[in-house]
Design a protein around this motif. Structure first.
Motif: not given
Length: 110
Positions: A67-84
């Motif tokens: 699963v590819y996902a991005i963290p969403q916070g109080n500001g603009p979210a940066q970065g991309l994660w892979l959760f095998p």
């Protein structure tokens, strides 16, 4: 039965889909049984700081490898994660504002 998620959150084999559940994380749900498997972020894994800072995680794609996902916070979210589905989570990149994954590519608006 239709999955309550966008098409991109459904695994390519159609047997499961990924969702974010508050205070649980990103979960893979088996369509046939309803069984759930947490795929991340892990409590003390590489995404732990992003997990702490994120208000929630947005699933971009349930791909063959995970699963590819991005963290969403109080500001603009940066970065991309892979959760095998089986294996260690990893940050694909720490920058960029990612919106879509597919065909072996990822698109951002940075």
């Amino acid at each position: 039965m239709a999955a309550p998620v966008p098409r991109t959150a459904i695994r390519p084999d159609g047997k499961a889909y990924a969702v974010y559940q508050q205070s649980v994380g990103i979960v893979l749900i088996d369509v046939a049984t309803g069984g759930q498997k947490r795929v991340g972020p892990q409590v003390n894994g590489p995404a732990s700081q992003a997990r702490i800072e994120a208000v929630y995680w947005h699933v971009l794609d349930a791909a063959t490898e995970g699963v590819y996902a991005i963290p969403q916070g109080n500001g603009p979210a940066q970065g991309l994660w892979l959760f095998p589905y089986d294996g260690a989570e990893r940050q694909v990149t720490g920058s960029g504002f990612w919106h879509a994954i597919g065909g072996g590519a990822a698109w951002d608006t940075s």
